[in-house]
Write an enzyme that holds these catalytic residues in place. Structure first.
Site, short mmCIF file in Angstrom:
data_model
loop_
_atom_site.label_atom_id
_atom_site.label_comp_id
_atom_site.label_asym_id
_atom_site.label_seq_id
_atom_site.Cartn_x
_atom_site.Cartn_y
_atom_site.Cartn_z
CB THR B 138 -40.89 0.38 25.01
OG1 THR B 138 -40.62 -0.51 23.92
CG2 THR B 138 -40.66 1.82 24.59
CG ASP B 139 -42.97 -3.35 28.87
OD1 ASP B 139 -41.93 -3.18 29.55
OD2 ASP B 139 -44.12 -3.13 29.30
CB CYS B 140 -42.57 -4.07 22.31
SG CYS B 140 -43.11 -2.36 22.23
CE1 TYR B 141 -38.95 -2.03 17.75
CE2 TYR B 141 -41.10 -1.69 18.77
CZ TYR B 141 -40.33 -2.02 17.66
OH TYR B 141 -40.94 -2.32 16.47
N PRO B 142 -36.65 -2.98 24.08
CG PRO B 142 -35.82 -5.05 24.75
CD PRO B 142 -36.74 -4.41 23.77
#
Lengths: 136, 405
Positions: B138-142
């Protein structure tokens, strides 16, 4: 002098149907106790025996066995208890065919009486913490 | 005469507490009588050590650089699947989880040499554990993959948590069929060849407080070698089970949900176990102190194996089909004698619960209390009791109708 030894006999296919144990009793006055056996007609087989009698009869019996073509080995399989792993639950008690496990009635410690063990290995996988080990 | 928990705790603090285990108390009460023994004894300690499915742990591994969210991916600990459906770095694993490539019972009976219980034992022993995870970025957990060693010392929190432990009493398993069966109570030989039981009997925590008068939510206890607490009643809590005149249930009855700091615990008391033909589990050590507040509570702790009964159940028919039938009842004194009788048949017995280890736990807890290191707690709330009417219901099976087009 009386001797009693645990031995493994390997039978080649041609001997599988010969009454070899009978001869040990009849001609050599030996007592035997079959601890484990796997004999399939027309194929190879093995028997783990505890053989007892006088030293003289025992030696003559072994010579007879060797002459017939049976391969003889001392029983080298040994079951030992890993004391660090045993939790003394007692799951082994009713699994052992020779009663090699006992519970001390006072301490409830599970005792392993090695002399009674015939190395059948039934306890190895029956032990939940896997404390019983088979050594060769 | 009665005492309060606060009075007992003052005695613990001043080193004047009198504490005995649930085996020793039997003779003391027999010789000195209830009244005198109740005035002398402050605490009775109990213990149990047995395979307890429903046990598990959770921990927080800390955030990696870059960050990964484990929560909707797949995470394995030494190849055993863990549950991560809570949050990014919280991982939970239960005692009975198995590696996906474990052959199970494909060749019956399977060995089940390594499962969740063994991961827990290894982690508690201080061994490095392999954590392998995949997820989506994800954008916060790449980050999408993580392959790392973890160790209990570097985890943020590591907590023991069980949905159900400390069964108050338990079935004795036998087998009336013609073939050996492989169960969670061990290997059961055909034609009533043996009987397997699993309780510490007179030492077992809830058999010494059969109506849960002192044991409840918040009770501090010995758990896996460290300190734990009762967090709730356990799943399948069934306090309405039939009881003998002394109040002791003759069937499974109560269970407890336990929690505690895994970092305090040790592998002597959390032991991975393999049940041939069945699966993996975890041997758990638990000890609960019982404050002797009055004679009635002392009398409960003086229970002996002769007075505790349980049901003999056929695990070849009744148990697998979830039928209520029992073959008979037997006492723990009979079970511990090495044989029980069922009709005209004498059946050799074996235990899965280690009485010797249970005794050791009760003695460790005794030492903790006597040395002032362990104070007793009053429950902050009771667990449902015999009067609650609570019992375990079977599944209400309702077939699903689907339109398979």
């Amino acid at each position: 002098m009386k001797v009693s030894r645990k031995i493994v006999l390997h039978f080649p296919a041609r001997l599988v149907e010969e009454p070899i144990a009978y001869r040990l009793v009849k001609d050599y006055n030996l007592q035997f106790n079959i601890l484990k056996a796997s004999i399939i007609p027309d194929s190879e087989g093995f028997v783990v025996l505890e053989l007892s009698g006088s030293q003289e009869d025992y030696d003559r019996g072994i010579r007879f066995l060797a002459k017939t073509g049976v391969k003889i080995e001392a029983l080298s399989q040994n079951v030992v208890r890993n004391e660090d792993k045993c939790t003394h639950c007692g799951a082994c008690l009713t699994i052992c065919p020779t009663g090699a496990f006992e519970v001390d009635p006072i301490t409830r410690e599970v005792l392993f009486v090695h002399d009674r063990c015939i190395a059948c290995a039934n306890c190895i996988k029956a032990c939940p913490p896997r404390a019983m080990e088979l050594h060769f | 005469m009665s005492k309060t928990i606060e009075e007992i705790n003052s005695k613990i603090r001043s080193g004047k507490v009198v504490v005995v285990n649930a085996e020793e108390v039997i003779d003391i009460v027999r010789h000195r009588g209830l009244s005198q023994a109740a005035s002398e004894i402050d605490v009775v300690t109990t213990g149990t050590f047995a395979p307890m499915c429903s046990s598990g742990i959770y921990f927080n591994i800390g955030h990696s650089k870059p960050r990964i969210k484990l929560e909707a991916g797949k995470t394995y600990l030494n190849d055993v699947p863990a549950y991560t459906g809570f949050a990014a770095t919280d991982v939970m694993i239960g005692a009975t989880a198995l590696p996906e490539d474990d052959p199970r019972n494909k060749i019956h009976p399977g060995d089940f040499n390594y499962g969740g219980g063994h991961v827990i034992e290894d982690l508690v022993s201080g061994k490095d554990i392999t954590l392998s995870a995949t997820s989506y970025g994800t954008d916060c957990y790449p980050r999408k993959k993580l392959d790392t060693l973890i160790n209990i010392q570097s985890l943020n929190e590591a907590v023991f948590f069980s949905l159900r432990n400390c069964y108050q009493n338990y079935n004795v398993a036998v087998n009336t069929s013609d073939k050996t069966i492989y169960t969670y109570l061990g290997i059961i030989k055909p034609r009533l060849g043996n009987a397997m039981y699993c309780s510490a009997g007179q030492l077992s925590p809830l058999l010494n407080d059969p109506y849960y008068k002192t044991i409840g939510i918040g009770t501090r206890l010995f758990l896996g070698g460290g300190t734990g607490y009762i967090s709730w009643h356990g799943t399948q809590h069934s306090p309405s089970a039939p009881r003998t005149d002394n109040g002791v249930p003759k069937r499974g009855a109560a269970t407890l949900s336990l929690t505690g700091d895994l970092k305090q615990m040790n592998a002597r008391w959390l032991r991975g176990v393999s049940m041939q033909g069945y699966g993996a589990s975890l041997g758990v050590g638990v000890g609960i102190p019982i404050p002797i507040l009055n004679e009635e509570i002392l009398e409960y702790t003086a229970i002996t194996d002769e007075d505790i009964f349980t049901a003999v159940v056929d695990y070849s028919t009744a148990f697998p089909n979830n039928l209520p039938d029992i073959l008979g009842e037997t006492s723990y004194a009979q079970l511990k004698s090495g044989t029980i009788r069922l009709g005209s048949k004498s059946i050799p017995t074996a235990s899965l619960s280690s009485y010797r280890r249970a005794l050791e736990i009760s003695n460790i807890l005794k030492d903790w209390i006597a040395s002032g290191n362990f104070l007793l707690t009053a429950p902050v709330a009771p667990i449902p009791g015999a009067e609650s009417g609570q019992s375990t219901r079977p599944l209400n099976y309702r077939p699903v109708e689907r339109n398979n087009c």
